[in-house]
Design a protein around this motif. Sequence first.
Motif, PDB file in Angstrom:
ATOM      1  N   ALA A 187      72.411  99.718 -24.324  1.00 34.40           N
ATOM      2  CA  ALA A 187      71.321  99.692 -23.355  1.00 34.40           C
ATOM      3  C   ALA A 187      71.737  98.956 -22.083  1.00 34.40           C
ATOM      4  O   ALA A 187      71.380  99.372 -20.967  1.00 34.40           O
ATOM      5  CB  ALA A 187      70.091  99.027 -23.974  1.00 34.40           C
ATOM      6  N   TRP A 188      72.483  97.860 -22.233  1.00 29.86           N
ATOM      7  CA  TRP A 188      72.954  97.112 -21.067  1.00 29.86           C
ATOM      8  C   TRP A 188      73.891  97.960 -20.223  1.00 29.86           C
ATOM      9  O   TRP A 188      73.812  97.944 -18.977  1.00 29.86           O
ATOM     10  CB  TRP A 188      73.647  95.838 -21.531  1.00 29.86           C
ATOM     11  N   TRP A 189      74.773  98.709 -20.869  1.00 32.46           N
ATOM     12  CA  TRP A 189      75.685  99.584 -20.122  1.00 32.46           C
ATOM     13  C   TRP A 189      74.906 100.681 -19.408  1.00 32.46           C
ATOM     14  O   TRP A 189      75.178 100.987 -18.242  1.00 32.46           O
ATOM     15  CB  TRP A 189      76.712 100.192 -21.074  1.00 32.46           C
ATOM     16  N   LEU A 190      73.932 101.275 -20.077  1.00 34.41           N
ATOM     17  CA  LEU A 190      73.131 102.324 -19.444  1.00 34.41           C
ATOM     18  C   LEU A 190      72.328 101.772 -18.272  1.00 34.41           C
ATOM     19  O   LEU A 190      72.126 102.456 -17.261  1.00 34.41           O
ATOM     20  CB  LEU A 190      72.181 102.948 -20.472  1.00 34.41           C
ATOM     21  N   ALA A 191      71.871 100.518 -18.392  1.00 32.61           N
ATOM     22  CA  ALA A 191      71.075  99.917 -17.320  1.00 32.61           C
ATOM     23  C   ALA A 191      71.926  99.555 -16.110  1.00 32.61           C
ATOM     24  O   ALA A 191      71.419  99.568 -14.977  1.00 32.61           O
ATOM     25  CB  ALA A 191      70.357  98.673 -17.839  1.00 32.61           C
ATOM     26  N   ARG A 192      73.198  99.249 -16.310  1.00 28.86           N
ATOM     27  CA  ARG A 192      74.041  98.737 -15.228  1.00 28.86           C
ATOM     28  C   ARG A 192      75.034  99.753 -14.682  1.00 28.86           C
ATOM     29  O   ARG A 192      75.480  99.624 -13.543  1.00 28.86           O
ATOM     30  CB  ARG A 192      74.833  97.517 -15.735  1.00 28.86           C
ATOM     31  N   SER A 193      75.387 100.753 -15.493  1.00 30.30           N
ATOM     32  CA  SER A 193      76.461 101.662 -15.108  1.00 30.30           C
ATOM     33  C   SER A 193      76.024 102.595 -13.981  1.00 30.30           C
ATOM     34  O   SER A 193      74.901 103.112 -13.976  1.00 30.30           O
ATOM     35  CB  SER A 193      76.909 102.483 -16.319  1.00 30.30           C
ATOM     36  N   GLN A 194      76.927 102.816 -13.057  1.00 28.17           N
ATOM     37  CA  GLN A 194      76.724 103.775 -11.979  1.00 28.17           C
ATOM     38  C   GLN A 194      77.552 105.038 -12.193  1.00 28.17           C
ATOM     39  O   GLN A 194      77.529 105.929 -11.351  1.00 28.17           O
ATOM     40  CB  GLN A 194      77.117 103.133 -10.631  1.00 28.17           C
ATOM     41  N   ALA A 195      78.282 105.101 -13.288  1.00 28.17           N
ATOM     42  CA  ALA A 195      79.146 106.250 -13.548  1.00 28.17           C
ATOM     43  C   ALA A 195      78.308 107.482 -13.903  1.00 28.17           C
ATOM     44  O   ALA A 195      77.223 107.375 -14.490  1.00 28.17           O
ATOM     45  CB  ALA A 195      80.116 105.934 -14.693  1.00 28.17           C
ATOM     46  N   TRP A 196      78.833 108.637 -13.556  1.00 29.40           N
ATOM     47  CA  TRP A 196      78.094 109.871 -13.812  1.00 29.40           C
ATOM     48  C   TRP A 196      77.913 110.125 -15.308  1.00 29.40           C
ATOM     49  O   TRP A 196      76.932 110.742 -15.732  1.00 29.40           O
ATOM     50  CB  TRP A 196      78.842 111.061 -13.199  1.00 29.40           C
ATOM     51  N   VAL A 197      78.843 109.586 -16.118  1.00 30.86           N
ATOM     52  CA  VAL A 197      78.784 109.841 -17.549  1.00 30.86           C
ATOM     53  C   VAL A 197      77.601 109.134 -18.207  1.00 30.86           C
ATOM     54  O   VAL A 197      77.194 109.495 -19.325  1.00 30.86           O
ATOM     55  CB  VAL A 197      80.111 109.405 -18.212  1.00 30.86           C
ATOM     56  N   ALA A 198      77.013 108.158 -17.514  1.00 32.92           N
ATOM     57  CA  ALA A 198      75.873 107.439 -18.088  1.00 32.92           C
ATOM     58  C   ALA A 198      74.677 108.367 -18.296  1.00 32.92           C
ATOM     59  O   ALA A 198      73.902 108.180 -19.241  1.00 32.92           O
ATOM     60  CB  ALA A 198      75.478 106.262 -17.199  1.00 32.92           C
ATOM     61  N   LYS A 199      74.519 109.344 -17.438  1.00 32.27           N
ATOM     62  CA  LYS A 199      73.392 110.269 -17.566  1.00 32.27           C
ATOM     63  C   LYS A 199      73.505 111.130 -18.825  1.00 32.27           C
ATOM     64  O   LYS A 199      72.539 111.225 -19.602  1.00 32.27           O
ATOM     65  CB  LYS A 199      73.287 111.150 -16.321  1.00 32.27           C
ATOM     66  N   PRO A 200      74.666 111.786 -19.059  1.00 31.16           N
ATOM     67  CA  PRO A 200      74.791 112.543 -20.308  1.00 31.16           C
ATOM     68  C   PRO A 200      74.684 111.663 -21.552  1.00 31.16           C
ATOM     69  O   PRO A 200      74.099 112.083 -22.560  1.00 31.16           O
ATOM     70  CB  PRO A 200      76.183 113.180 -20.204  1.00 31.16           C
ATOM     71  N   VAL A 201      75.228 110.444 -21.496  1.00 30.06           N
ATOM     72  CA  VAL A 201      75.127 109.544 -22.642  1.00 30.06           C
ATOM     73  C   VAL A 201      73.662 109.179 -22.893  1.00 30.06           C
ATOM     74  O   VAL A 201      73.194 109.153 -24.034  1.00 30.06           O
ATOM     75  CB  VAL A 201      75.978 108.278 -22.420  1.00 30.06           C
ATOM     76  N   GLY A 202      72.920 108.896 -21.821  1.00 26.71           N
ATOM     77  CA  GLY A 202      71.501 108.597 -21.966  1.00 26.71           C
ATOM     78  C   GLY A 202      70.727 109.759 -22.565  1.00 26.71           C
ATOM     79  O   GLY A 202      69.818 109.552 -23.389  1.00 26.71           O
ATOM     80  N   ALA A 203      71.106 110.983 -22.174  1.00 26.72           N
ATOM     81  CA  ALA A 203      70.446 112.166 -22.747  1.00 26.72           C
ATOM     82  C   ALA A 203      70.772 112.312 -24.225  1.00 26.72           C
ATOM     83  O   ALA A 203      69.901 112.667 -25.032  1.00 26.72           O
ATOM     84  CB  ALA A 203      70.872 113.417 -21.979  1.00 26.72           C
ATOM     85  N   LEU A 204      72.019 112.030 -24.597  1.00 31.05           N
ATOM     86  CA  LEU A 204      72.403 112.107 -26.011  1.00 31.05           C
ATOM     87  C   LEU A 204      71.659 111.060 -26.836  1.00 31.05           C
ATOM     88  O   LEU A 204      71.230 111.337 -27.971  1.00 31.05           O
ATOM     89  CB  LEU A 204      73.915 111.907 -26.154  1.00 31.05           C
ATOM     90  N   VAL A 205      71.501 109.868 -26.278  1.00 34.10           N
ATOM     91  CA  VAL A 205      70.784 108.814 -26.994  1.00 34.10           C
ATOM     92  C   VAL A 205      69.332 109.233 -27.240  1.00 34.10           C
ATOM     93  O   VAL A 205      68.774 108.979 -28.318  1.00 34.10           O
ATOM     94  CB  VAL A 205      70.843 107.491 -26.201  1.00 34.10           C
ATOM     95  N   ALA A 206      68.715 109.880 -26.244  1.00 32.23           N
ATOM     96  CA  ALA A 206      67.309 110.276 -26.353  1.00 32.23           C
ATOM     97  C   ALA A 206      67.115 111.582 -27.110  1.00 32.23           C
ATOM     98  O   ALA A 206      65.973 111.956 -27.402  1.00 32.23           O
ATOM     99  CB  ALA A 206      66.693 110.391 -24.964  1.00 32.23           C
ATOM    100  N   LEU A 207      68.189 112.272 -27.442  1.00 34.15           N
ATOM    101  CA  LEU A 207      68.086 113.603 -28.065  1.00 34.15           C
ATOM    102  C   LEU A 207      67.234 113.623 -29.338  1.00 34.15           C
ATOM    103  O   LEU A 207      66.443 114.556 -29.532  1.00 34.15           O
ATOM    104  CB  LEU A 207      69.489 114.141 -28.354  1.00 34.15           C
ATOM    105  N   PRO A 208      67.343 112.637 -30.238  1.00 29.87           N
ATOM    106  CA  PRO A 208      66.498 112.678 -31.443  1.00 29.87           C
ATOM    107  C   PRO A 208      65.002 112.650 -31.176  1.00 29.87           C
ATOM    108  O   PRO A 208      64.219 112.984 -32.072  1.00 29.87           O
ATOM    109  CB  PRO A 208      66.936 111.417 -32.213  1.00 29.87           C
ATOM    110  N   LEU A 209      64.591 112.262 -29.972  1.00 26.69           N
ATOM    111  CA  LEU A 209      63.167 112.243 -29.652  1.00 26.69           C
ATOM    112  C   LEU A 209      62.596 113.652 -29.554  1.00 26.69           C
ATOM    113  O   LEU A 209      61.399 113.859 -29.790  1.00 26.69           O
ATOM    114  CB  LEU A 209      62.930 111.504 -28.331  1.00 26.69           C
TER     115      LEU A 209
END
Length: 228
Positions: free
Chosen positions: A33-55
């Motif tokens: 969560a800390w990396w997702l909150a702070r990262s500016q890299a483009w890969v953070a968006k796909p990772v965030g989507a993967l994390v939320a996928l089970p929802l």
Amino acid sequence: MLLTPDNLQALWLTVRVAALTTLILLLLGTPLAWWLARSQAWVAKPVGALVALPLVLPPSVLGFYLLVALGPNGPVGQWMLALGLPTLPFTFTGLVVASVFYSLPFMVQPILNSMQALGERPLEAAATLRASPLDSFLHVVLPLCRPGLVTGCIMSFAHTVGEFGVVLMVGGNIPGVTRVVSVQIFDHVEALEYADAHRLAAVMLVFAFSVLLALQFVNARQARAIRS
């Protein structure tokens, strides 16, 4: 007797799975969560989507792909067999691994929201005191994000307790090993044992209400802290 020995066994197994899953998610989800909150890299968006996928993904779909991946013909299963280790499906460990994947967003999202609301000022103040990034994270970020951590733990534990599709796919229905409460209730209904199903379901209903009530208190306390 209110609950049969089989029901008590399923309850105890469910608590063990949920507690271990919550601990693992707390250790993995907080830095994620800390990396997702702070990262500016483009890969953070796909990772965030993967994390939320089970929802949004049906539990049976996630359970199926986990079963394939962890099975003897899947990439994880073949890797474990090459190391001389047993595969994970239909084991307690496999049940925990599947639960971690399924409950991940319920841990990460509340912590991520708290970290995003934190702002830069506390970190800048810590930097002026020559605190290292690790010190800032441990002694500034985590204490200030405690409501999100508590909410994440409560939600992850409760969500793991209520799993059905994923645990049935990956864990199966082995008494004392993978038969959790949700599967036990399903078994009672299939066997037309409605009295046993009702008693076990009532326990889960009380548990769910208690979880929501606890979240109400946590949110109210957080709101009072913000106002003060």
